[in-house]
Design a protein around this motif. Structure first.
Motif, PDB file in Angstrom:
ATOM      1  N   PHE A  52       0.851  -1.196   0.000  1.00  0.00           N
ATOM      2  CA  PHE A  52       0.000   0.000   0.000  1.00  0.00           C
ATOM      3  C   PHE A  52       0.876   1.231   0.000  1.00  0.00           C
ATOM      4  O   PHE A  52       1.964   1.226   0.589  1.00  0.00           O
ATOM      5  CB  PHE A  52      -0.874   0.071   1.269  1.00  0.00           C
ATOM      6  N   ILE A  53       0.363   2.288  -0.631  1.00  0.00           N
ATOM      7  CA  ILE A  53       1.008   3.600  -0.562  1.00  0.00           C
ATOM      8  C   ILE A  53      -0.014   4.571  -0.012  1.00  0.00           C
ATOM      9  O   ILE A  53      -1.122   4.687  -0.547  1.00  0.00           O
ATOM     10  CB  ILE A  53       1.499   4.066  -1.949  1.00  0.00           C
ATOM     11  N   VAL A  80      -0.540  -1.350  -7.223  1.00  0.00           N
ATOM     12  CA  VAL A  80      -0.408  -1.056  -5.791  1.00  0.00           C
ATOM     13  C   VAL A  80      -1.504  -0.061  -5.402  1.00  0.00           C
ATOM     14  O   VAL A  80      -1.609   1.004  -6.008  1.00  0.00           O
ATOM     15  CB  VAL A  80       0.979  -0.472  -5.457  1.00  0.00           C
ATOM     16  N   PRO A  81      -2.338  -0.397  -4.412  1.00  0.00           N
ATOM     17  CA  PRO A  81      -3.370   0.558  -3.982  1.00  0.00           C
ATOM     18  C   PRO A  81      -2.733   1.813  -3.388  1.00  0.00           C
ATOM     19  O   PRO A  81      -1.871   1.731  -2.504  1.00  0.00           O
ATOM     20  CB  PRO A  81      -4.154  -0.206  -2.909  1.00  0.00           C
ATOM     21  N   VAL A  82      -3.155   2.968  -3.903  1.00  0.00           N
ATOM     22  CA  VAL A  82      -2.678   4.249  -3.404  1.00  0.00           C
ATOM     23  C   VAL A  82      -3.845   4.928  -2.700  1.00  0.00           C
ATOM     24  O   VAL A  82      -4.887   5.166  -3.311  1.00  0.00           O
ATOM     25  CB  VAL A  82      -2.140   5.141  -4.538  1.00  0.00           C
ATOM     26  N   ILE A  83      -3.662   5.213  -1.424  1.00  0.00           N
ATOM     27  CA  ILE A  83      -4.672   5.889  -0.630  1.00  0.00           C
ATOM     28  C   ILE A  83      -4.229   7.337  -0.489  1.00  0.00           C
ATOM     29  O   ILE A  83      -3.205   7.631   0.126  1.00  0.00           O
ATOM     30  CB  ILE A  83      -4.834   5.228   0.757  1.00  0.00           C
ATOM     31  N   VAL A  84      -4.992   8.232  -1.084  1.00  0.00           N
ATOM     32  CA  VAL A  84      -4.665   9.655  -1.056  1.00  0.00           C
ATOM     33  C   VAL A  84      -5.425  10.285   0.104  1.00  0.00           C
ATOM     34  O   VAL A  84      -6.624  10.061   0.266  1.00  0.00           O
ATOM     35  CB  VAL A  84      -5.062  10.347  -2.378  1.00  0.00           C
ATOM     36  N   MET A 118      -8.206   5.347  10.063  1.00  0.00           N
ATOM     37  CA  MET A 118      -7.853   5.300   8.642  1.00  0.00           C
ATOM     38  C   MET A 118      -7.020   4.048   8.345  1.00  0.00           C
ATOM     39  O   MET A 118      -7.301   3.319   7.400  1.00  0.00           O
ATOM     40  CB  MET A 118      -7.078   6.552   8.223  1.00  0.00           C
ATOM     41  N   VAL A 119      -6.015   3.806   9.151  1.00  0.00           N
ATOM     42  CA  VAL A 119      -5.137   2.652   8.945  1.00  0.00           C
ATOM     43  C   VAL A 119      -5.934   1.360   9.061  1.00  0.00           C
ATOM     44  O   VAL A 119      -5.850   0.487   8.194  1.00  0.00           O
ATOM     45  CB  VAL A 119      -3.961   2.682   9.955  1.00  0.00           C
ATOM     46  N   GLY A 124      -7.803  -3.304   6.914  1.00  0.00           N
ATOM     47  CA  GLY A 124      -8.773  -4.334   7.238  1.00  0.00           C
ATOM     48  C   GLY A 124      -9.691  -4.686   6.088  1.00  0.00           C
ATOM     49  O   GLY A 124     -10.442  -5.656   6.146  1.00  0.00           O
ATOM     50  N   GLU A 125      -9.618  -3.913   5.000  1.00  0.00           N
ATOM     51  CA  GLU A 125     -10.470  -4.143   3.831  1.00  0.00           C
ATOM     52  C   GLU A 125     -10.004  -5.346   3.028  1.00  0.00           C
ATOM     53  O   GLU A 125      -8.818  -5.667   3.039  1.00  0.00           O
ATOM     54  CB  GLU A 125     -10.399  -2.892   2.919  1.00  0.00           C
TER      55      GLU A 125
END
Length: 128
Positions: A52-53, A80-84, A118-119, A124-125
């Motif tokens: 994750f990023i 790679v999932p990027v969480i903005v 948030m984390v 957990g998804e």
């Protein structure tokens, strides 16, 4: 699991690391202080590709949006999932970032509890 955090605020990076450690102390975290440093890290084939990023949108120099665009151009990193996350509440911006490949667009947490939420929400998804 490996996470890359890209955030120019040292206090926010520390809060994030503490939240990850509280969630699961086996997760490895690496930080970059800006988009340029993140791309340098990601471009080094000796480094592990993160699972994750987490990417701050508002940073001096190379913005989070520009960094996201570069990440998604790289075939090694495109999945790679990027969480903005950002202080912005602009819905149009979230639509644009999703179109550019962001997995999530979230309001930037300001308290330790919000960072932990948030984390834990993201990690957990279920991811395909």
């Amino acid at each position: 699991m490996n996470i890359l955090l890209v955030d120019d605020d040292a206090d926010d990076r520390q809060l994030f690391f503490e939240a990850v450690r509280d969630f699961d102390d086996t997760i490895s975290c690496v930080a970059a202080a800006d988009g340029t440093e993140a791309l340098r890290y990601l471009g080094n084939s000796d480094n592990v590709i993160p699972d994750f990023i987490f990417l701050d949108l508002r940073m001096p120099g190379l913005s989070g949006r520009q960094c996201l665009e570069e990440i998604k151009k790289d075939a090694r990193l495109a999945e790679v999932p990027v969480i903005v996350y950002t202080t912005s509440r602009d819905e149009r911006e979230s639509v644009t970032l999703k179109a550019l490949g962001a997995a999530h667009f979230m309001s930037k947490p300001v308290s330790p509890d919000e960072v932990y939420y948030m984390v834990s929400f993201v990690l957990g998804e279920k991811w395909n």
